[in-house]
Design an enzyme around this catalytic site. Structure first.
Site, PDB file in Angstrom:
ATOM      1  N   GLN A  89       0.843  -1.199   0.000  1.00  0.00           N
ATOM      2  CA  GLN A  89       0.000   0.000   0.000  1.00  0.00           C
ATOM      3  C   GLN A  89       0.878   1.248   0.000  1.00  0.00           C
ATOM      4  OE1 GLN A  89      -3.450  -0.602   3.000  1.00  0.00           O
ATOM      5  NE2 GLN A  89      -1.968  -2.171   3.501  1.00  0.00           N
ATOM      6  N   ASN A  90       2.180   1.046   0.153  1.00  0.00           N
ATOM      7  CA  ASN A  90       3.083   2.195   0.288  1.00  0.00           C
ATOM      8  C   ASN A  90       3.411   2.807  -1.062  1.00  0.00           C
ATOM      9  OD1 ASN A  90       3.018   1.566   2.935  1.00  0.00           O
ATOM     10  ND2 ASN A  90       5.062   0.640   3.009  1.00  0.00           N
ATOM     11  N   ASP A  92       6.208   4.585  -1.274  1.00  0.00           N
ATOM     12  CA  ASP A  92       7.674   4.667  -1.328  1.00  0.00           C
ATOM     13  C   ASP A  92       8.233   3.523  -2.167  1.00  0.00           C
ATOM     14  OD1 ASP A  92       8.452   2.320   0.319  1.00  0.00           O
ATOM     15  OD2 ASP A  92       7.530   3.409   1.974  1.00  0.00           O
ATOM     16  N   HIS A 107      -1.412   1.672  -4.252  1.00  0.00           N
ATOM     17  CA  HIS A 107      -1.831   3.069  -4.100  1.00  0.00           C
ATOM     18  C   HIS A 107      -0.915   4.052  -4.813  1.00  0.00           C
ATOM     19  CE1 HIS A 107      -4.103   1.709  -0.211  1.00  0.00           C
ATOM     20  NE2 HIS A 107      -4.743   1.403  -1.308  1.00  0.00           N
ATOM     21  N   GLY A 172       2.671  -4.667   8.929  1.00  0.00           N
ATOM     22  CA  GLY A 172       2.618  -3.223   9.163  1.00  0.00           C
ATOM     23  C   GLY A 172       1.471  -2.492   8.512  1.00  0.00           C
ATOM     24  N   THR A 173       0.296  -3.083   8.584  1.00  0.00           N
ATOM     25  CA  THR A 173      -0.878  -2.372   8.070  1.00  0.00           C
ATOM     26  C   THR A 173      -2.018  -2.481   9.080  1.00  0.00           C
ATOM     27  OG1 THR A 173      -2.619  -2.319   6.384  1.00  0.00           O
ATOM     28  CG2 THR A 173      -1.433  -4.398   6.602  1.00  0.00           C
ATOM     29  N   SER A 174      -2.734  -1.383   9.271  1.00  0.00           N
ATOM     30  CA  SER A 174      -3.859  -1.397  10.209  1.00  0.00           C
ATOM     31  C   SER A 174      -5.070  -2.101   9.605  1.00  0.00           C
ATOM     32  CB  SER A 174      -4.231   0.038  10.595  1.00  0.00           C
ATOM     33  OG  SER A 174      -4.580   0.766   9.434  1.00  0.00           O
TER      34      SER A 174
HETATM   35  P1  NAD Z   1      -1.592   2.677   8.928  1.00  0.00           P
HETATM   36  O1  NAD Z   1      -0.820   3.850   9.411  1.00  0.00           O
HETATM   37  O2  NAD Z   1      -3.064   2.724   8.974  1.00  0.00           O
HETATM   38  O3  NAD Z   1      -1.139   1.422   9.817  1.00  0.00           O
HETATM   39  C1  NAD Z   1       0.205   1.194  10.120  1.00  0.00           C
HETATM   40  C2  NAD Z   1       0.343  -0.118  10.846  1.00  0.00           C
HETATM   41  O4  NAD Z   1       1.737  -0.348  11.020  1.00  0.00           O
HETATM   42  C3  NAD Z   1      -0.300  -0.148  12.226  1.00  0.00           C
HETATM   43  O5  NAD Z   1      -1.031  -1.357  12.396  1.00  0.00           O
HETATM   44  C4  NAD Z   1       0.892  -0.094  13.182  1.00  0.00           C
HETATM   45  O6  NAD Z   1       0.666  -0.792  14.392  1.00  0.00           O
HETATM   46  C5  NAD Z   1       1.974  -0.759  12.347  1.00  0.00           C
HETATM   47  N1  NAD Z   1       3.341  -0.355  12.678  1.00  0.00           N
HETATM   48  C6  NAD Z   1       3.818   0.858  13.063  1.00  0.00           C
HETATM   49  N2  NAD Z   1       5.140   0.826  13.244  1.00  0.00           N
HETATM   50  C7  NAD Z   1       5.513  -0.445  12.971  1.00  0.00           C
HETATM   51  C8  NAD Z   1       6.773  -1.121  12.973  1.00  0.00           C
HETATM   52  N3  NAD Z   1       7.911  -0.494  13.285  1.00  0.00           N
HETATM   53  N4  NAD Z   1       6.801  -2.422  12.634  1.00  0.00           N
HETATM   54  C9  NAD Z   1       5.639  -3.101  12.320  1.00  0.00           C
HETATM   55  N5  NAD Z   1       4.428  -2.509  12.302  1.00  0.00           N
HETATM   56  C10 NAD Z   1       4.374  -1.202  12.618  1.00  0.00           C
HETATM   57  O7  NAD Z   1      -1.059   2.367   7.476  1.00  0.00           O
HETATM   58  P2  NAD Z   1      -1.621   1.419   6.309  1.00  0.00           P
HETATM   59  O8  NAD Z   1      -2.352   0.268   6.896  1.00  0.00           O
HETATM   60  O9  NAD Z   1      -0.520   1.216   5.369  1.00  0.00           O
HETATM   61  O10 NAD Z   1      -2.757   2.236   5.567  1.00  0.00           O
HETATM   62  C11 NAD Z   1      -2.901   3.519   5.347  1.00  0.00           C
HETATM   63  C12 NAD Z   1      -2.410   4.141   4.044  1.00  0.00           C
HETATM   64  O11 NAD Z   1      -1.205   4.800   4.357  1.00  0.00           O
HETATM   65  C13 NAD Z   1      -2.079   3.353   2.847  1.00  0.00           C
HETATM   66  O12 NAD Z   1      -2.969   3.707   1.858  1.00  0.00           O
HETATM   67  C14 NAD Z   1      -0.689   3.847   2.405  1.00  0.00           C
HETATM   68  O13 NAD Z   1      -0.725   4.154   1.032  1.00  0.00           O
HETATM   69  C15 NAD Z   1      -0.479   5.079   3.181  1.00  0.00           C
HETATM   70  N6  NAD Z   1       0.867   5.437   3.652  1.00  0.00           N
HETATM   71  C16 NAD Z   1       2.004   5.085   2.966  1.00  0.00           C
HETATM   72  C17 NAD Z   1       3.267   5.420   3.485  1.00  0.00           C
HETATM   73  C18 NAD Z   1       4.516   5.040   2.716  1.00  0.00           C
HETATM   74  O14 NAD Z   1       4.471   4.921   1.486  1.00  0.00           O
HETATM   75  N7  NAD Z   1       5.641   4.813   3.395  1.00  0.00           N
HETATM   76  C19 NAD Z   1       3.366   6.083   4.698  1.00  0.00           C
HETATM   77  C20 NAD Z   1       2.171   6.430   5.375  1.00  0.00           C
HETATM   78  C21 NAD Z   1       0.927   6.083   4.841  1.00  0.00           C
END
Ligand code: NAD
Length: 227
Positions: A89-90, A92, A107, A172-174
């Site tokens: 979903q990232n 990056d 995404h 690492g996804t909610s």
């Molecule tokens: P989210 O923020 O909803 O959930 C993040 C999850 O990661 C949580 O369950 C949390 O407990 C867990 N987490 C946090 N730190 C962690 C670690 N060090 N190790 C393991 N797990 C860890 O994010 P999501 O579920 O990806 O969904 C939301 C949206 O966020 C997606 O559509 C995505 O495109 C977008 N997003 C992307 C980036 C990126 O590209 N790096 C960054 C932020 C959000």
């Protein structure tokens, strides 16, 4: 020679947290106090395109300065023994830079931009997008990301892939953003499934082994089972 087993991995923002990129759920005040309605929807872009472009220009700069972490590198190691598909979903590119060779971005990708009239016109983008940067069709360029309320063109391809998995891993996804979260239910009933998250979401599925650790630690543990 026997065909390699196929591991399919669904990742979210948590896998990039240890690279210094903020997640949604864990950050204090979503992404540094921005309102997602304003920066991650088409209506927000129409209302204030500069705010949206600046927001993603910042994200692009952060990602450019970030490096893959142990979890990204660890997943790439699985390719020594398995066919591996990462569905992320990232936006990056840390899976690719960590060595994974087969990555599907649900995404979009921060290092691409597209026409705001036709999201099939996509080009690489390693610099800021500014107001007045026009695509060949005359429209303002926008980040190549899927905003809330937009369709997710890769979802049916991703669902077909999850359907064929021999092993399914979620990291690492909610699991709160749909349709991405629905991929969990596409995995076969009798295959091994793992979920790595240091604060795992509640799931209604007893056949998933939950590893309540950070992505780096959790992937290291997973490799001891799978390699
Ligand atoms: P989210 O923020 O909803 O959930 C993040 C999850 O990661 C949580 O369950 C949390 O407990 C867990 N987490 C946090 N730190 C962690 C670690 N060090 N190790 C393991 N797990 C860890 O994010 P999501 O579920 O990806 O969904 C939301 C949206 O966020 C997606 O559509 C995505 O495109 C977008 N997003 C992307 C980036 C990126 O590209 N790096 C960054 C932020 C959000």
């Amino acid at each position: 020679m026997q065909d390699k087993k196929h591991i399919v991995i669904l990742t979210g923002a948590g896998i990039s947290a240890e690279s210094g990129l903020k997640t949604f759920r864990d950050s204090d005040g979503l992404w540094m106090g921005y309102d997602l309605e304003e920066v991650a929807t088409v209506s927000g872009f129409i209302k204030n395109p500069k705010l949206v472009l600046d927001f993603y220009n910042m994200r692009r700069n952060e990602v450019a300065l970030a490096s893959p972490n142990a979890a990204h590198y660890g997943l790439a190691k699985l390719e020594e023994k398995y066919k591996v598909t990462v569905i992320t979903q990232n936006i990056d590119d840390l899976h690719e830079r960590g060595g994974s060779s087969n990555v599907i971005h649900l995404h979009g990708e921060i290092f691409k931009k597209c026409s705001s009239l036709n999201q099939d016109i996509v080009v690489d983008c390693h610099n800021d997008i500014n107001i007045g940067d026009l695509c060949e069709d005359g429209s303002q360029y926008r980040p190549f990301v899927v905003w809330f309320g937009e369709s997710v063109p890769m979802i049916s391809i991703a669902a077909d892939i999850v359907n064929t998995a021999d092993i399914f891993i979620v990291i690492g996804t909610s699991l709160s953003v749909y349709p991405a979260a629905s991929l969990l239910s596409e995995a076969g009933a009798n295959i091994p499934k793992y979920l790595i998250d240091n604060n795992p979401p509640a799931i209604n599925n007893n056949d998933i082994k939950v590893i309540s650790k950070t992505a780096g630690e959790g992937v290291a543990e997973l490799l001891t089972y799978l390699l």
